[in-house]
Design a protein around this motif. Structure first.
Motif, PDB file in Angstrom:
ATOM      1  N   ALA A   1       0.797  -1.221   0.000  1.00 58.58           N
ATOM      2  CA  ALA A   1       0.000   0.000   0.000  1.00 58.58           C
ATOM      3  C   ALA A   1       0.828   1.268   0.000  1.00 58.58           C
ATOM      4  CB  ALA A   1      -0.944   0.005   1.208  1.00 58.58           C
ATOM      5  N   GLY A   2       1.932   1.294   0.742  1.00 59.78           N
ATOM      6  CA  GLY A   2       2.608   2.561   0.932  1.00 59.78           C
ATOM      7  C   GLY A   2       1.690   3.497   1.692  1.00 59.78           C
ATOM      8  N   PHE A   3       1.570   4.725   1.226  1.00 59.60           N
ATOM      9  CA  PHE A   3       0.673   5.682   1.867  1.00 59.60           C
ATOM     10  C   PHE A   3      -0.666   5.665   1.141  1.00 59.60           C
ATOM     11  CE2 PHE A   3       4.807   7.055   3.277  1.00 59.60           C
ATOM     12  CZ  PHE A   3       4.583   7.347   4.611  1.00 59.60           C
ATOM     13  N   ALA A   4      -1.605   4.869   1.678  1.00 60.07           N
ATOM     14  CA  ALA A   4      -2.919   4.755   1.050  1.00 60.07           C
ATOM     15  C   ALA A   4      -3.709   6.058   1.177  1.00 60.07           C
ATOM     16  CB  ALA A   4      -3.698   3.606   1.677  1.00 60.07           C
ATOM     17  N   TYR A   5      -3.455   6.801   2.236  1.00 57.13           N
ATOM     18  CA  TYR A   5      -4.165   8.057   2.468  1.00 57.13           C
ATOM     19  C   TYR A   5      -3.153   9.200   2.402  1.00 57.13           C
ATOM     20  CZ  TYR A   5      -7.846   4.903   3.944  1.00 57.13           C
ATOM     21  OH  TYR A   5      -8.780   3.906   3.972  1.00 57.13           O
ATOM     22  N   ASN A   6      -2.934   9.711   1.215  1.00 54.69           N
ATOM     23  CA  ASN A   6      -1.921  10.729   0.994  1.00 54.69           C
ATOM     24  C   ASN A   6      -2.272  12.032   1.707  1.00 54.69           C
ATOM     25  OD1 ASN A   6      -0.294   9.120  -0.720  1.00 54.69           O
ATOM     26  ND2 ASN A   6      -1.700   9.501  -2.415  1.00 54.69           N
ATOM     27  N   GLY A   7      -1.272  12.659   2.326  1.00 63.44           N
ATOM     28  CA  GLY A   7      -1.449  13.937   2.989  1.00 63.44           C
ATOM     29  C   GLY A   7      -1.995  13.864   4.394  1.00 63.44           C
ATOM     30  N   ILE A   8      -2.308  12.663   4.862  1.00 61.96           N
ATOM     31  CA  ILE A   8      -2.967  12.548   6.156  1.00 61.96           C
ATOM     32  C   ILE A   8      -2.035  12.909   7.306  1.00 61.96           C
ATOM     33  CG2 ILE A   8      -2.444  10.099   6.582  1.00 61.96           C
ATOM     34  CD1 ILE A   8      -5.339   9.767   7.502  1.00 61.96           C
ATOM     35  N   GLN A   9      -0.738  12.695   7.126  1.00 57.96           N
ATOM     36  CA  GLN A   9       0.201  12.974   8.216  1.00 57.96           C
ATOM     37  C   GLN A   9       0.345  14.466   8.507  1.00 57.96           C
ATOM     38  OE1 GLN A   9       3.588  10.671   6.706  1.00 57.96           O
ATOM     39  NE2 GLN A   9       3.379   9.324   8.481  1.00 57.96           N
ATOM     40  N   ALA A  10      -0.064  15.306   7.574  1.00 54.44           N
ATOM     41  CA  ALA A  10       0.000  16.760   7.787  1.00 54.44           C
ATOM     42  C   ALA A  10      -1.144  17.263   8.647  1.00 54.44           C
ATOM     43  CB  ALA A  10      -0.006  17.477   6.446  1.00 54.44           C
ATOM     44  N   GLN A  11      -2.112  16.407   8.939  1.00 53.01           N
ATOM     45  CA  GLN A  11      -3.273  16.819   9.721  1.00 53.01           C
ATOM     46  C   GLN A  11      -2.942  16.705  11.204  1.00 53.01           C
ATOM     47  OE1 GLN A  11      -6.811  14.772   8.411  1.00 53.01           O
ATOM     48  NE2 GLN A  11      -6.438  15.249   6.265  1.00 53.01           N
ATOM     49  N   ASP A  12      -2.688  17.849  11.820  1.00 52.53           N
ATOM     50  CA  ASP A  12      -2.247  17.892  13.215  1.00 52.53           C
ATOM     51  C   ASP A  12      -3.063  18.965  13.941  1.00 52.53           C
ATOM     52  OD1 ASP A  12      -0.961  17.802  15.618  1.00 52.53           O
ATOM     53  OD2 ASP A  12       0.979  18.511  14.877  1.00 52.53           O
ATOM     54  N   GLY A  13      -4.111  18.509  14.622  1.00 49.22           N
ATOM     55  CA  GLY A  13      -4.981  19.447  15.331  1.00 49.22           C
ATOM     56  C   GLY A  13      -5.935  20.195  14.423  1.00 49.22           C
ATOM     57  N   GLU A  14      -6.222  19.646  13.254  1.00 51.94           N
ATOM     58  CA  GLU A  14      -7.141  20.317  12.320  1.00 51.94           C
ATOM     59  C   GLU A  14      -8.558  20.353  12.894  1.00 51.94           C
ATOM     60  OE1 GLU A  14      -5.662  21.691   9.772  1.00 51.94           O
ATOM     61  OE2 GLU A  14      -3.804  20.646  10.280  1.00 51.94           O
ATOM     62  N   LYS A  15      -9.322  21.347  12.449  1.00 55.19           N
ATOM     63  CA  LYS A  15     -10.716  21.461  12.864  1.00 55.19           C
ATOM     64  C   LYS A  15     -11.516  22.063  11.726  1.00 55.19           C
ATOM     65  CE  LYS A  15      -9.680  25.808  15.242  1.00 55.19           C
ATOM     66  NZ  LYS A  15      -9.713  26.518  16.532  1.00 55.19           N
ATOM     67  N   HIS A  16     -12.816  21.919  11.782  1.00 53.68           N
ATOM     68  CA  HIS A  16     -13.690  22.471  10.747  1.00 53.68           C
ATOM     69  C   HIS A  16     -15.097  22.601  11.281  1.00 53.68           C
ATOM     70  CE1 HIS A  16     -15.030  18.260   9.173  1.00 53.68           C
ATOM     71  NE2 HIS A  16     -14.298  18.081  10.233  1.00 53.68           N
ATOM     72  N   GLN A  17     -15.920  23.330  10.541  1.00 55.21           N
ATOM     73  CA  GLN A  17     -17.312  23.529  10.927  1.00 55.21           C
ATOM     74  C   GLN A  17     -18.184  23.623   9.685  1.00 55.21           C
ATOM     75  OE1 GLN A  17     -17.631  27.243  13.109  1.00 55.21           O
ATOM     76  NE2 GLN A  17     -15.946  28.123  11.946  1.00 55.21           N
ATOM     77  N   GLU A  18     -19.417  23.187   9.835  1.00 53.18           N
ATOM     78  CA  GLU A  18     -20.362  23.184   8.715  1.00 53.18           C
ATOM     79  C   GLU A  18     -21.710  23.696   9.198  1.00 53.18           C
ATOM     80  OE1 GLU A  18     -20.428  19.610   6.342  1.00 53.18           O
ATOM     81  OE2 GLU A  18     -22.588  19.795   5.969  1.00 53.18           O
ATOM     82  N   TYR A  19     -22.312  24.573   8.380  1.00 51.96           N
ATOM     83  CA  TYR A  19     -23.645  25.094   8.662  1.00 51.96           C
ATOM     84  C   TYR A  19     -24.532  24.792   7.461  1.00 51.96           C
ATOM     85  CZ  TYR A  19     -20.711  27.912  11.766  1.00 51.96           C
ATOM     86  OH  TYR A  19     -19.793  28.325  12.682  1.00 51.96           O
ATOM     87  N   GLY A  20     -25.762  24.411   7.716  1.00 57.34           N
ATOM     88  CA  GLY A  20     -26.666  24.134   6.614  1.00 57.34           C
ATOM     89  C   GLY A  20     -28.093  24.530   6.931  1.00 57.34           C
ATOM     90  N   ILE A  21     -28.817  24.910   5.890  1.00 55.91           N
ATOM     91  CA  ILE A  21     -30.236  25.232   6.023  1.00 55.91           C
ATOM     92  C   ILE A  21     -30.942  24.672   4.805  1.00 55.91           C
ATOM     93  CG2 ILE A  21     -29.961  27.511   4.922  1.00 55.91           C
ATOM     94  CD1 ILE A  21     -32.191  28.490   6.836  1.00 55.91           C
ATOM     95  N   GLY A  22     -32.117  24.133   5.009  1.00 49.09           N
ATOM     96  CA  GLY A  22     -32.823  23.519   3.879  1.00 49.09           C
ATOM     97  C   GLY A  22     -34.323  23.559   4.041  1.00 49.09           C
ATOM     98  N   THR A  23     -34.999  23.383   2.928  1.00 47.26           N
ATOM     99  CA  THR A  23     -36.456  23.270   2.934  1.00 47.26           C
ATOM    100  C   THR A  23     -36.856  22.253   1.882  1.00 47.26           C
ATOM    101  OG1 THR A  23     -38.546  24.476   2.719  1.00 47.26           O
ATOM    102  CG2 THR A  23     -36.755  25.162   1.269  1.00 47.26           C
ATOM    103  N   SER A  24     -37.940  21.554   2.142  1.00 48.05           N
ATOM    104  CA  SER A  24     -38.431  20.569   1.180  1.00 48.05           C
ATOM    105  C   SER A  24     -39.948  20.586   1.163  1.00 48.05           C
ATOM    106  CB  SER A  24     -37.933  19.160   1.531  1.00 48.05           C
ATOM    107  OG  SER A  24     -38.453  18.739   2.786  1.00 48.05           O
TER     108      SER A  24
END
Length: 464
Positions: free
Chosen positions: A396-419
């Motif tokens: 495999a080697g590095f199956a998930y490329n770039g993952i080692q650079a993720q050190d304390g990462e965070k994110h947020q998502e907001y959504g609104i919808g109607t149906s």
């Protein structure tokens, strides 16, 4: 599975609320008995039981990257970039299903033609194609294309059906995904057995997937991996309802030379929504590498726990999710095999990630407008840490490329919808949904900074 203090607190709240608002009738034990009737004994025949119908879906999406993010496309042999991408496709499904022949062993068939017409054909807009718009090798939209989405033969004895060919399948690990103009489907053999009143069994062996936006069949690969492919997916599971209020599901899958994955899901309902109803949901996945380890060494435990309260038209849901592993919680591409509560525009599935979501829903049926709903949510993910990922294991080697650079990462998502679902008339059951989502992230989080507006209209129709 190791539950954090946050998850244990949620379970405690669930228990306390259950004692306060439980409806005794809803907690009745459901004994396991043979099914009261045989579906095959009621077969109408190959012709008499046939149906012909389908759906047509208008699928529109406009995306904008921000904080420096850009989409890339080719024009006159040069790479160009800008922050916007638009996809607009009309997808139509024409589905024919025969009835089952009569007798001890019933035989039936299902065939569905899928057709896509691209309504926005600008190379600049579609950005060279994706799993949203099919494009050729030059990045130009394929204006119109068709394929056999489903083509199978079914054999049924009593309440057990064996299906061979291109088909839909639904479980917590292998599940048809339908969030584009057209859905995916799978090539293989599966069975579904419902011989008992509250206990059913499902299983399948699949070797190809028919992607949402491709004309040909493909080998299975993973959603977050390096493109490695597998020749076979085997899955087996059971659905069990021990109480009127409790539904459970347990599935296992072997993805050849990738991993063995195990899934457990449970949903518990209490109370009366006119006063207060409580819905508790638990989803848990265990993933370990196997065979040639083409996705590297994997030992991953991921779960989500949700607590939903409903009072008349209003619902409020809290969801906590945790990934325990130095790699992504990964699943099969072109499937919906991720039943986690915080799988939104982002899956919140980074290595060692924790996330929390709060969502509010409003059902306007309580105010005299049946079919109209609104929702809004906010989700945050933190503690993403891929620094301990080694990527070793077989070839495999590095199956998930770039993952080692993720050190304390965070994110947020907001959504609104109607149906809105049309309640009567010639367009009855037509569904219209509009959503707007914003996702913000630190530099090395996988999903980046993006806003998306999506408008989807699905119209069902019957011919026979």
């Amino acid at each position: 599975m190791k539950l954090s203090s946050t998850a244990l607190l949620a379970l405690a709240i669930s228990s306390i609320t259950a004692n306060a608002y439980a409806d005794p009738a809803s907690q009745d034990f459901v004994p396991t008995t043979l099914a009261g009737s045989s579906a095959q004994s009621e077969a109408k025949g190959f012709i008499d039981g046939q149906s012909l119908g389908g759906t047509t879906r208008n699928w529109f999406s406009n995306e904008q990257k921000f904080r420096g993010g850009k989409f890339t496309y080719q024009k006159h042999g040069e790479a160009r970039t800008d922050a916007y991408r638009t996809n607009w496709v009309q997808g139509t499904i024409l589905n024919y299903s025969s009835g089952f022949t009569q007798g001890t062993v019933g035989v039936a068939t299902e065939v569905a033609a899928y057709n896509a017409v691209v309504l926005d054909r600008s190379k600049r807009d579609i950005k060279g194609g994706s799993n949203r718009t099919l494009a050729d090798s030059n990045g130009d939209a394929v204006d119109q294309w068709s394929k056999l989405g489903l083509a199978n033969v079914k054999f049924r004895v009593s309440n057990t059906t064996l299906t061979a060919g291109r088909q839909n399948f639904s479980s917590g690990i292998v599940d048809t995904i339908g969030n584009r103009a057209l859905p995916s489907s799978f090539e293989g053999v599966s069975f579904n057995s419902e011989e008992f009143s509250n206990l059913s069994f499902q299983g399948g062996v699949f070797d190809r997937v028919s992607p949402r936006t491709e004309q040909s069949l493909s080998k299975f690969r993973t959603e977050y991996g390096n493109g490695a492919e597998t020749d076979k997916v085997n899955t087996l599971g059971v659905n069990y309802q021990p109480f009127k209020s409790l539904k459970t599901s347990l599935f296992a899958a072997n993805v050849e030379d990738f991993w063995n994955q195990y899934y457990f899901g449970a949903t518990h309902e209490l109370g009366d929504s006119q006063t207060l109803a409580l819905t508790t949901g638990l989803n848990y996945y265990k993933t370990v590498d196997t065979g040639k380890k083409l996705m590297g060494t994997i030992d991953n435990d991921t779960y989500s726990l949700s607590l939903g309260l409903t009072h008349q038209a209003h619902s409020l849901t809290f969801s906590y999710q945790a990934v325990n592993g130095n790699e992504y919680f990964d699943y099969l591409h072109e499937t919906n095999g991720i039943y986690l509560a915080n799988s939104l525009t982002s899956d919140f599935n980074g290595p060692n990630e924790k996330s929390f979501q709060i969502a509010y829903g409003l059902n306007m049926a309580e105010y005299g407008v049946p079919g109209l709903k609104f929702n809004i949510y906010s989700a945050r993910g933190w503690g993403i840490d891929g620094t301990h990922y080694t990527g070793d294991g077989g070839r495999a080697g590095f199956a998930y490329n770039g993952i080692q650079a993720q050190d304390g990462e965070k994110h947020q998502e907001y959504g609104i919808g109607t149906s809105y679902a049309v309640q009567s008339g010639p367009l009855k059951a037509t569904a219209i949904r509009a959503t707007y989502v914003t996702h913000r992230a630190t530099a090395n989080q996988a999903d980046g900074n993006i806003r998306e507006f999506r408008l989807v209209t699905t119209i069902p129709f019957n011919i026979l």
